[in-house]
Design a protein around this motif. Structure first.
Motif, PDB file in Angstrom:
ATOM      1  N   LEU A 167       0.886  -1.321   0.239  1.00  0.00           N
ATOM      2  CA  LEU A 167      -0.160  -0.060  -0.046  1.00  0.00           C
ATOM      3  C   LEU A 167       0.907   1.415  -0.018  1.00  0.00           C
ATOM      4  N   GLY A 168       2.018   1.403   0.645  1.00  0.00           N
ATOM      5  CA  GLY A 168       2.800   2.538   0.739  1.00  0.00           C
ATOM      6  C   GLY A 168       3.440   2.660  -0.553  1.00  0.00           C
ATOM      7  N   GLN A 169       3.609   1.701  -1.169  1.00  0.00           N
ATOM      8  CA  GLN A 169       4.256   1.704  -2.591  1.00  0.00           C
ATOM      9  C   GLN A 169       3.542   2.151  -3.429  1.00  0.00           C
ATOM     10  N   ALA A 170       2.062   1.678  -3.560  1.00  0.00           N
ATOM     11  CA  ALA A 170       0.978   2.132  -4.170  1.00  0.00           C
ATOM     12  C   ALA A 170       0.928   3.729  -4.037  1.00  0.00           C
ATOM     13  N   ILE A 171       0.979   4.160  -3.115  1.00  0.00           N
ATOM     14  CA  ILE A 171       0.810   5.531  -2.636  1.00  0.00           C
ATOM     15  C   ILE A 171       1.875   6.596  -3.027  1.00  0.00           C
ATOM     16  N   GLY A 172       2.975   5.829  -3.006  1.00  0.00           N
ATOM     17  CA  GLY A 172       4.026   6.521  -3.563  1.00  0.00           C
ATOM     18  C   GLY A 172       3.998   6.736  -5.058  1.00  0.00           C
ATOM     19  N   ARG A 173       3.912   5.800  -5.792  1.00  0.00           N
ATOM     20  CA  ARG A 173       3.804   5.620  -7.013  1.00  0.00           C
ATOM     21  C   ARG A 173       2.570   6.427  -7.789  1.00  0.00           C
ATOM     22  N   CYS A 174       1.340   5.916  -7.251  1.00  0.00           N
ATOM     23  CA  CYS A 174       0.192   6.419  -7.926  1.00  0.00           C
ATOM     24  C   CYS A 174      -0.824   6.736  -6.970  1.00  0.00           C
ATOM     25  N   LEU A 219      -7.166   1.451  10.988  1.00  0.00           N
ATOM     26  CA  LEU A 219      -8.338   1.407  12.044  1.00  0.00           C
ATOM     27  C   LEU A 219      -8.777   0.386  12.455  1.00  0.00           C
ATOM     28  N   ASN A 220      -8.593  -0.594  11.664  1.00  0.00           N
ATOM     29  CA  ASN A 220      -9.224  -2.260  12.054  1.00  0.00           C
ATOM     30  C   ASN A 220      -8.098  -2.540  13.156  1.00  0.00           C
ATOM     31  N   LEU A 221      -6.863  -2.369  12.936  1.00  0.00           N
ATOM     32  CA  LEU A 221      -5.931  -2.603  13.879  1.00  0.00           C
ATOM     33  C   LEU A 221      -5.581  -1.631  15.112  1.00  0.00           C
ATOM     34  N   VAL A 222      -6.772  -0.608  15.042  1.00  0.00           N
ATOM     35  CA  VAL A 222      -6.521   0.291  16.220  1.00  0.00           C
ATOM     36  C   VAL A 222      -5.229   0.937  16.288  1.00  0.00           C
ATOM     37  N   ASN A 223      -4.542   1.320  14.975  1.00  0.00           N
ATOM     38  CA  ASN A 223      -3.164   1.883  14.888  1.00  0.00           C
ATOM     39  C   ASN A 223      -3.449   3.555  14.604  1.00  0.00           C
ATOM     40  N   VAL A 224      -3.954   4.249  15.783  1.00  0.00           N
ATOM     41  CA  VAL A 224      -4.457   5.777  15.364  1.00  0.00           C
ATOM     42  C   VAL A 224      -3.209   6.336  15.108  1.00  0.00           C
ATOM     43  N   ASP A 225      -2.008   6.286  15.459  1.00  0.00           N
ATOM     44  CA  ASP A 225      -0.896   7.098  15.032  1.00  0.00           C
ATOM     45  C   ASP A 225      -0.565   6.769  13.628  1.00  0.00           C
ATOM     46  N   ARG A 226      -0.531   5.410  13.241  1.00  0.00           N
ATOM     47  CA  ARG A 226      -0.260   5.508  11.632  1.00  0.00           C
ATOM     48  C   ARG A 226      -1.657   5.935  10.896  1.00  0.00           C
ATOM     49  N   CYS A 227      -2.890   5.997  11.436  1.00  0.00           N
ATOM     50  CA  CYS A 227      -3.953   6.708  10.713  1.00  0.00           C
ATOM     51  C   CYS A 227      -3.511   8.176  10.571  1.00  0.00           C
ATOM     52  N   ARG A 228      -3.272   8.665  11.768  1.00  0.00           N
ATOM     53  CA  ARG A 228      -2.489  10.198  11.377  1.00  0.00           C
ATOM     54  C   ARG A 228      -1.811  10.523  10.368  1.00  0.00           C
ATOM     55  N   THR A 229      -0.819   9.692  10.312  1.00  0.00           N
ATOM     56  CA  THR A 229       0.234   9.777   9.451  1.00  0.00           C
ATOM     57  C   THR A 229      -0.389   9.794   8.026  1.00  0.00           C
ATOM     58  N   LEU A 230      -1.094   8.773   7.927  1.00  0.00           N
ATOM     59  CA  LEU A 230      -1.733   8.429   6.557  1.00  0.00           C
ATOM     60  C   LEU A 230      -2.723   9.639   6.116  1.00  0.00           C
ATOM     61  N   TYR A 231      -3.353  10.100   6.917  1.00  0.00           N
ATOM     62  CA  TYR A 231      -4.322  11.282   6.816  1.00  0.00           C
ATOM     63  C   TYR A 231      -3.683  12.532   6.369  1.00  0.00           C
ATOM     64  N   GLY A 232      -2.438  12.654   7.169  1.00  0.00           N
ATOM     65  CA  GLY A 232      -1.680  13.882   6.815  1.00  0.00           C
ATOM     66  C   GLY A 232      -1.041  13.680   5.271  1.00  0.00           C
ATOM     67  N   LYS A 233      -0.565  12.515   4.927  1.00  0.00           N
ATOM     68  CA  LYS A 233      -0.122  12.355   3.495  1.00  0.00           C
ATOM     69  C   LYS A 233      -1.455  12.608   2.501  1.00  0.00           C
ATOM     70  N   TYR A 234      -2.469  12.089   3.054  1.00  0.00           N
ATOM     71  CA  TYR A 234      -3.692  12.241   2.204  1.00  0.00           C
ATOM     72  C   TYR A 234      -4.145  13.739   1.898  1.00  0.00           C
ATOM     73  N   LEU A 235      -4.374  14.278   3.010  1.00  0.00           N
ATOM     74  CA  LEU A 235      -4.362  15.608   2.769  1.00  0.00           C
ATOM     75  C   LEU A 235      -3.321  16.540   2.301  1.00  0.00           C
ATOM     76  N   GLN A 236      -2.165  16.027   2.337  1.00  0.00           N
ATOM     77  CA  GLN A 236      -1.145  16.946   1.623  1.00  0.00           C
ATOM     78  C   GLN A 236      -1.255  16.588   0.176  1.00  0.00           C
ATOM     79  N   TRP A 237      -1.822  15.466  -0.352  1.00  0.00           N
ATOM     80  CA  TRP A 237      -2.009  15.063  -1.599  1.00  0.00           C
ATOM     81  C   TRP A 237      -3.000  15.838  -2.251  1.00  0.00           C
ATOM     82  N   ALA A 238      -4.473  15.919  -1.394  1.00  0.00           N
ATOM     83  CA  ALA A 238      -5.734  16.191  -1.674  1.00  0.00           C
ATOM     84  C   ALA A 238      -6.218  17.287  -0.496  1.00  0.00           C
ATOM     85  N   PRO A 239      -5.648  18.475  -0.483  1.00  0.00           N
ATOM     86  CA  PRO A 239      -6.147  19.233   0.385  1.00  0.00           C
ATOM     87  C   PRO A 239      -7.506  19.685   0.407  1.00  0.00           C
ATOM     88  N   HIS A 240      -8.286  19.649  -0.852  1.00  0.00           N
ATOM     89  CA  HIS A 240      -9.497  20.010  -1.249  1.00  0.00           C
ATOM     90  C   HIS A 240     -10.679  18.976  -0.770  1.00  0.00           C
TER      91      HIS A 240
END
Length: 222
Positions: free
Chosen positions: A19-26, A40-61
């Motif tokens: 999944l990380g490679q997919a986000i990095g490439r496309c 979220l299913n694994l209750v890894n809130v910190d990882r979710c925060r990191t992912l949301y940060g990258k998500y919103l950096q890519w799509a702030p709209h």
């Protein structure tokens, strides 16, 4: 999907790597959503925060991403974090669904019993839009949640006044547009026909003046 296969094999490291490679490439919405859901299913809130940060950096709209990120923080009782995220979101220059974002922000404050904060948000929203649904929602909030019928009535009164002025402004814009059209036609006829006397010498020009007078009376006076 390859990552799902690795999850079924209980190889989370491999799934994360894919999944990380997919986000990095496309990077795409669906990839971010699936990766976040996995954490979220694994209750890894910190990882979710990191992912949301990258998500919103890519799509702030993306208002849905902002909303879900804030809701995640609210679900773990990080209300200050959630409020900060909402503030960052509503101050973005471009948003795809701002009505969804503002509604979520207001509902968040109401759920916390922060009625004054919710009231301030309604006022801020009305500075950006005069949509009738916002006034109705604001009045319903005052009448039901806040229990202040008089204030709710005042909100409806403001909506009526603002709607009336919007109608007058629209009528004025219509008149101005028609004035410009008539003036352009008049100038064209004046140049081509060599008119140097009264406009009544040309029937079409005379019609333009009468039409303009009719517009002024019907739009403003009516």
């Amino acid at each position: 999907m390859f990552a799902h296969f690795e999850v079924r094999r209980k190889d989370l490291s491999a799934a994360r790597r894919i999944l990380g490679q997919a986000i990095g490439r496309c990077p795409k919405d669906q990839i971010f959503k699936q990766y976040i859901q996995l954490e979220l299913n694994l209750v890894n809130v910190d990882r979710c925060r990191t992912l949301y940060g990258k998500y919103l950096q890519w799509a702030p709209h993306n208002c849905l991403a902002w909303t879900r990120y804030a809701q995640l923080e609210a679900s773990v009782n990080e209300h200050s974090r959630a409020r900060s995220l909402y503030e960052l979101a509503v101050n973005q220059q471009l948003l795809d669904m701002p009505e969804l974002l503002w509604k979520s922000y207001i509902d968040f404050e109401i759920a916390l019993g922060e009625h004054e904060r919710a009231r301030v948000l309604y006022e801020r929203l009305l500075e950006r839009t005069a949509h009738v649904k916002v006034f109705i929602s604001f009045a319903q909030f005052e009448a039901t949640t806040a229990g202040d019928a008089e204030t709710a009535r005042g909100v409806f009164d403001r909506a009526c006044v603002r709607g009336r002025w919007c109608g007058i402004l629209f009528a004025c814009c219509v008149v101005v547009a028609r004035v410009c059209v008539c003036a352009a036609v008049g100038c064209l006829l004046w140049r081509r026909g060599g008119l140097v006397c009264a406009p009544t010498n040309h029937p079409l020009l005379l019609f333009c003046f009468f039409y303009l007078a009719f517009c002024l009376v019907s739009e403003v006076g009516g």
